[in-house]
Structure formats: C-alpha cells, structure tokens
Design an enzyme around this catalytic site. Structure first.
Site, PDB file in Angstrom:
ATOM      1  N   HIS A  26       5.665  28.606  54.118  1.00  0.00           N
ATOM      2  CA  HIS A  26       7.318  27.956  53.754  1.00  0.00           C
ATOM      3  C   HIS A  26       6.587  26.177  54.254  1.00  0.00           C
ATOM      4  CE1 HIS A  26       6.519  32.165  55.461  1.00  0.00           C
ATOM      5  NE2 HIS A  26       7.593  32.418  53.914  1.00  0.00           N
ATOM      6  N   HIS A  41       4.760  33.658  46.792  1.00  0.00           N
ATOM      7  CA  HIS A  41       3.790  33.642  47.627  1.00  0.00           C
ATOM      8  C   HIS A  41       3.555  34.223  46.563  1.00  0.00           C
ATOM      9  CE1 HIS A  41       5.569  32.231  51.491  1.00  0.00           C
ATOM     10  NE2 HIS A  41       6.197  33.582  51.604  1.00  0.00           N
TER      11      HIS A  41
END
Lengths: 332, 332
Positions: free
Chosen positions: B219, B57
């Site tokens: 995700h 991320h």
C-alpha cells in the site's frame, strides 16, 4: 529513465536468459541467437509456428511458445525487427519436417526480414509459408507500416493456428485457419502515458496531464487523434464502435474478446473497461464465447489498453477453446 | 490523476462486474456484496477457502477463485479492509459443510474484520479457522500492521492450501498445510514509482527522479530506506540476501520462486530480475522447483517488484505443482 535493468544494451539478452531460467520446462534458448523455442523442439510430424518481432511487447512472443501455440519466437532489439539470420535460425531449429508457418505483424521491417529468412530456409528445402497480421483499425499506414498495423489480435492467431497445428494438419491447412483469423480479427487501443525505449532514454512521445492518444500503435506510433481523458465507458464506446463497424460485427455474431493492457495499466482498470465492452456487445446481440483480460501484447511500461474482437465460426471457436500450455497462456 | 475509470467511487463495483462478465465460467458475484465465489459454489464435501482484503492488488484475490485455489474472495475498498458483514457473507455462501479456512494478510484491519466475521459464522454453526500471512521480511510493524506484513507470498498459501482442500482433506489438515507455507515463505519488494488511490487523487508517496524505496509495503507503507536506483542485479542481491538470511534458506534446499510485478513493471524487467535470482540461488546450491514471473499481488500502477521464496518439502512441492484452474493462474 527509471528501469529495473542493468544496462540498456543488455535488456533483451538478459530477459531471454531470465525467461529460460524461469520456464525451463517450456523454453530452450537457441545458443548464439535471440530465439526461444519449445524445450522439446522440433516436434516431429507437426507444422511449426514461428513468430516474433521487436522486443518490448512481452509476453509477446516468447511467452506463447509451448504446446498449442508457437514453436519458436524471435526477439529483435526493443521495438526493432529481428534480422533475417535470427528468423532463419528459428525456422531451421523448429522444423519437424512438416514445414513452418511464420506469423508476422504488419511492419515493413518485419515483413522484409521474415521474408528474407523464409527464402533462405526454402533454399534449404524447408517448406515455409506466412501470414501477416493487420488487426489495428485505427489508421491506414503509419510510422513503420504500409497498411494497417498488427497488434494484440496476433495472439489469437498464435492460439488458433497453434491449436490447428497440434491436430497434425498440413501447412496449407494451418495457414488457411491463420488467415481466417486475420480476416476476422480487429483491434484498437489508446494510451494515457508513453513508454521509454531503454536505449533511447526518453519517452517516444509525451502527453500532458489530461491528454490521451487514441489509436496509437504499440511502439507509440501516432494514432487518430489526441483528446482529454474521458470516463472509461466513453473511451470504450469510441474504440469498440470503430472495431464493430469495421468488419462489421453484428447481431447474432459470436466473438472472442481481448481487453489488453499495454504494460502499466492496473488489472482493475482493464476489468472496468471490459464491463463496458460486455455491456455494449450484449446490446448489439453479439455473444461472447471467451474473454481474455490482461497483458498480452504490451509496449513496455506504456499505460493504456486495446480492445480486440475476433468473429468466430465453429471451427475457430473450437480451436480457440482448445488446450494450451505456455508460460503466458494456459488453458485446460 | 490519469486512470481508465468512470468515477473513483465506482472502481471496485465496476471491476467486480467486469471480472464476472469476463469469467462467467469461473466466477459468480454474491448479489449485494463485494464477494466473488466459484461459479459452482458451494462445493460439497470440500473445505472452502476464503481470502480477500483491500482492492488494488489484482489479480489478488478474485483472480484466484477457482478449482485448486480459493472458493471466495472478498474485495474491500481500495487498500481498505472489507467489513465483517462482507466476509461473513462469503463464509456462508462457500461453506459446503466441511468448514471454511480464512487466509488473511497481516494487517490490523483485516485481522479484526475477518475475526469478527468468523465469530458470526461460528455462531451459525459453521466451522471456521484462519491463517495469517506475514511473509514480508522488510520491516517489523508498519503503518497498518503489528508484526510483519502479508504480501505476495499469500498467493502460495492460496495455491497450496487450495490444492490440499481439493483432495478432500479436513479443515485441520488444510490449516496445517497453510501454516506450513506461512512458516516457510519470505518476501521483500522495492518500488521505483508510487501509485494513486482513486479516491485520494494523488500518489501516496513521492520519489525523486533517481530515488527508489526499498522494502515498502503493497500500500506504499514505508520500507527500510530510500536509495538511488542501482543496477537490477544489485537490487536483486540486496532483496534476496535479506530473504535467504531470514528463514534461513541454504544449500540443498528446494524452493519455489515468485518474481512479482507491482502493476506497472514490464515483464521484460521482471525476467531480468529473475535471471539474477536464479543465478544467486544456483550459487547457493538452492534448487528451484518452479518459478512464477508476472503480476500476482499488485499495488495498482506502482512500478517495482517483489521476490518471494518458499522452502518446499515433498508435501508442499506436490501441492504447489498440482493443477489449478482460475482466471489468473492455470496449471496443468
């Protein structure tokens, strides 16, 4: 073509509007033109810096408009030089009486159009000078270029010449510093996947599942060769060896490093690349004064990266580390 | 799988090394752990902030370690919660005697492991408290979540609680402010193409040539639905209407906006999206105090974006606009 856009014809116009709406404290649109200038333009008593080129390289160049960097940025259509009237308008709007330095990436169209704009402005009595950036060591001459292409190293010219202009230096002095950066900056990149110009609707080149292009330009112009994707460290080694051999960079030198993502490359991969860059420079006894890792000069959603090295002396180092406050680059 | 990596097993380790090598003035590695802390950790007399989660991320969360934001960031394997011992180590290293606030995105694994780490640290006599971020309005419960997921709004908690901690406020006060942000922040995203976890070697989901996923998680967890790609303005309208209806946000409110790229989305497209966000907020008589456009909470090379709105009061606004100096976010 999957893009978050409304129509291929409107991408530049809507991007400029979205940028000004995002950063009203930094940016002002010159009405009727594809030109972004500082919100407080013109800054009296300061040499002004104007850059630009085709769109699609964001945050270059509008993202670097602000204190310590550019005064104005001209946005052409995607991967297309802005027309002379656009550049001319930018020059007129940002001139605070001390003259304007144009920072031009070395593409034939850009050179011609910025040059023509400079002549128009000079006829108005505005002092204009220019520097041409040609940092890409990959190839001599290319699709739209005579000589070497200008790529991510351009951001170092914005930063350093911008900092010099902030000191109140004269146009000739700002140009001298900008040219010193041009003389001392080298870059090279690679791509693992291409990008699609919205108006074209299909990728400008194609690569098979394991193939990468080494040394391509930021518009997808051909590079030195294609090869199978290798481990990151080997790719970095290849690019960095070309760069360090070129100037050359050697033991005892101090440099600034930029590991630049082309648009679709995860920051994770850029840091992995930087690990090897740092390791190789340490082995060569080259000191790193500052490292920039991120998307600075992109090619829409191209995946890949470039490495830029700038050899520093005390003057360049001080100006590089000086404060800047722009939408895309802030330094304290 | 085309990635600029050396081996799938080494991506997190090499990324952390590359980040510290790039930003030695900001970051220090806790030896033997996947933990980045401020170079000058611990800061005495200041509550410390620790966040983290699965890697992939970036720049979350290591990029936000620095003055005015986090003290430490714990990096799990890609899209995998860090283990308790890693979080425990981070807490011990950053504690300057005033206690530690954990900022946790609402995923079952993260909650469990951060909680376990907090208990270990408390047994050592360290004051630890936590906030859980659940800003994603798309879906209740999901692949790895009970309740709503924590996504890009987390960066506003880092920024605002970090600024509060910098004032010397006590742990309870820093927590109060962090929870006020959680209460007032809402996000939602969409993806036009998936990403590939290096160790998996293939995309976590697939989309056909015109298909997009609305409301997916960072995700690649399923969202609300799939649809054909629409013009950017329509997509923004859909996402923003879900967000503004949820809190709700309404006439007279002042907000911070984040238009967040998921990794492979050109800045051009994010600005085009922001144009519509700004237009819609103006129509609703909602004032924008500050807009962030860029890659703040990514999903490797996923293409797409999320929108985050944070409702501000005077306290939150002042802390949001306070200075910060970190690798990924600098404000003056």
């Amino acid at each position: 073509m999957k893009k978050i856009i409304n129509s291929p014809e409107q991408v530049v116009e809507e991007m400029l509007q979205g940028a000004v709406l995002a950063h009203p404290g930094y940016l002002r649109r010159v009405e009727g033109f594809q030109v972004l200038v500082r919100a407080n333009t013109p800054v009296e008593g300061k040499v002004a810096l104007v850059s630009g080129g085709g769109s699609g390289h964001e945050p270059s160049h509008g993202g670097y408009v602000g204190k310590g960097m550019l005064d104005g940025a001209v946005a052409g259509a995607v991967f297309t030089s802005p027309t002379p009237d656009q550049v001319y308008e930018a020059i007129k709007v940002v001139d605070g009486g001390q003259g304007v330095l144009l920072v031009i990436k070395n593409y034939t169209g850009d050179i011609m159009n910025f040059e023509m704009a400079a002549e128009l402005a000079e006829a108005d009595g505005i002092k204009v000078d220019r520097v041409v950036v040609n940092d890409d060591v990959a190839v001599e001459n290319s699709t739209w270029t005579t000589g070497r292409r200008g790529i991510a190293g351009t951001v170092f010219i914005h930063k350093i010449a911008g900092a010099k202009a902030e000191t109140g230096a004269e146009l000739a002095e700002v140009k001298r510093v900008a040219e010193k950066v041009v003389t001392n900056v080298r870059s090279m990149g690679m791509a693992i996947s291409p990008c699609t110009v919205p108006a074209a609707g299909k990728p400008s080149f194609t690569l098979d599942e394991t193939e990468v292009e080494i040394g391509m330009g930021i518009h997808g112009e051909p590079g030195t060769h294609r090869e199978s994707l290798r481990p990151a460290d080997e790719t970095v080694e290849h690019l960095l060896n070309k760069i360090t051999a070129d100037l050359p960079f050697g033991s005892g030198d101090e440099v600034a490093v930029m590991v630049n993502g082309l648009g679709a490359t995860p920051l994770m991969e850029l840091y992995i690349a930087n690990r090897k860059v740092a390791e190789m420079l340490a082995e060569k006894n080259i000191t790193v004064a500052k490292t920039y890792v991120g998307n600075f000069m992109t090619s829409l959603e191209m995946a890949g990266f470039s490495i830029t090295l700038l050899k520093l002396d005390e003057e360049l180092k001080q100006l590089l580390l000086a404060p800047a406050d722009t939408p895309a680059l802030v330094q304290v």
